[in-house]
Scaffold this active site. Sequence first.
Site, short mmCIF file in Angstrom:
data_model
loop_
_atom_site.label_atom_id
_atom_site.label_comp_id
_atom_site.label_asym_id
_atom_site.label_seq_id
_atom_site.Cartn_x
_atom_site.Cartn_y
_atom_site.Cartn_z
N ASP A 139 2.98 2.27 -4.98
CA ASP A 139 3.01 2.14 -6.35
C ASP A 139 3.28 4.07 -6.86
O ASP A 139 4.54 3.79 -8.00
CB ASP A 139 1.48 2.26 -7.02
CG ASP A 139 0.60 3.20 -5.89
OD1 ASP A 139 0.74 3.55 -5.71
OD2 ASP A 139 -0.23 2.55 -6.88
N GLY A 178 -11.99 1.73 -1.08
CA GLY A 178 -10.86 1.36 -1.23
C GLY A 178 -10.63 0.05 -2.00
O GLY A 178 -9.27 -0.88 -1.80
N GLU A 208 1.07 -1.09 -0.24
CA GLU A 208 -0.01 0.05 0.32
C GLU A 208 1.14 1.37 -0.01
O GLU A 208 1.59 1.32 0.78
CB GLU A 208 -0.97 0.13 1.10
CG GLU A 208 -2.37 0.87 0.98
CD GLU A 208 -3.09 -0.26 -0.04
OE1 GLU A 208 -3.35 -0.02 -1.50
OE2 GLU A 208 -3.46 -1.66 0.35
N HIS A 209 0.38 2.36 -0.80
CA HIS A 209 0.86 3.21 -1.26
C HIS A 209 2.74 3.09 -1.56
O HIS A 209 3.16 4.20 -1.57
CB HIS A 209 0.74 4.71 -0.20
CG HIS A 209 -0.22 4.52 0.74
ND1 HIS A 209 -1.13 5.81 0.00
CD2 HIS A 209 -1.24 4.20 1.60
CE1 HIS A 209 -1.92 6.36 0.22
NE2 HIS A 209 -2.14 4.77 1.73
N SER A 262 -11.32 0.02 -5.45
CA SER A 262 -11.42 0.60 -6.56
C SER A 262 -12.34 1.27 -7.30
O SER A 262 -11.96 0.13 -8.52
CB SER A 262 -9.39 0.42 -7.40
OG SER A 262 -9.10 1.46 -8.31
N SER A 263 -13.07 1.85 -7.20
CA SER A 263 -14.52 1.67 -7.43
C SER A 263 -13.84 2.78 -9.14
O SER A 263 -14.52 2.52 -10.59
CB SER A 263 -15.92 2.29 -7.89
OG SER A 263 -15.43 3.65 -6.12
N ASP A 300 -4.32 0.73 -9.74
CA ASP A 300 -5.51 -0.12 -10.32
C ASP A 300 -5.55 -0.23 -11.18
O ASP A 300 -6.67 -0.97 -11.36
CB ASP A 300 -6.24 1.24 -9.36
CG ASP A 300 -6.20 1.43 -7.88
OD1 ASP A 300 -5.70 0.60 -6.90
OD2 ASP A 300 -6.44 2.23 -7.50
#
Length: 395
Positions: free
Chosen positions: A48, A141, A45-46, A143-144, A190
């Site tokens: 990328d 959370g 997480e965080h 990724s819609s 995403d």
Amino acid sequence: MSLITEIPSVVELVKQAKAAFAECFPGNEATIVACAPGRVNLIGEHTDYNEGFVFPMALPQVTVMAGCRNEDASSIVVQTMATAADKPTCVNFHSPTADTPLTPGKPLWANYVKGVVQCFKIAPVPGFKAVLLSSVPIGGGVSSSASLEVAVYTFLEVLTGSSAPDLNSKALSCQEAEHKFPGMPCGIMDQFISVMGKEGHALLIDCRSMESTLIPLTDINVAVLITNSNVRHELTGSEYPERRQSCFKAAEIMKKKSLREATLQDLTAFEAEMDKTTFWRARHVIGEIKRTLDAANALKIGNYQLFGKLMVESHNSLRDDYEVSCQELDELVEYALECPGVYGSRMTGGGFGGCAVTLLDASKVEETVLHIKSKYSGTATFYVAQPSSGAQVLK
């Protein structure tokens, strides 16, 4: 009544989308139908936007775009069926040209559509009519937003008869759309997994080289439980950009191109030159990059205990160093870890609400859900997800 929320099948969503299109645009038939999935990030997480590694899988929840060409050659009309979307739920704009490019505005949901249309550089976009329907939880959370962007891009490929030169280019165009229109400086994860997901596999993505590796996740004795906290804390809009800038600042102090190139030893050596917040942010990212690689290797050999341990370390780091968790997510993780058969659990996504992801023995799902539900201070929604396919055109 099952405690696990049933995920509607893609076939069912397509039926609903085509019916909605016929209702919104009488006399027209949805001849093009495309979909793209949301994702859950198992770990990483965080990392990328720091050129690190991420390890997501595509979800069975998808966004469907169904429509057809418009008889008005340049008029684009899009109707969203999302009840949570800001108003109006139907927008009408013209295809972009060099002299009249599209610009962001309101309603906010339409910026994702406009952004993809504007960033679709491989062919001119003609007028079209379409509806959007999604089973991806908005604000969860998972990724819609990327699901929507990639569904729109895939729809446009069929509409124009032109495909991106490669899947990387497709994902990067959707990322560009999110940067320029909604204004979210997201990393590439995403859009990548929404484009490239494969059934039965998680995807290890190198966010520097843009290379990816499929890793099987097919053990029927192991389940992935997604727990939606159903909370989304109000943010000022500066939380993510501030953390991003802290990472860039730390890399600059250490004379590194990105935190991907730094070690914890490097960070310790430069600790005196950083404020404590910058140090904490960098410590999370550097540790998370290593955890992600270790987790991918653990999954390859079926070492779920190690994978779970790394998930917990990831959550603790996101909570304490990156400070993007919240009470509700901490509760969900804590209660999951109290259950027998749970290998690990962590918050997933950007943070400040949304979902937790738990890896556990498949035979313990109902028991675990009952325990979390009995103790959680809010009202959670539970999904069991299998790694699913990426974007596709539906016949």
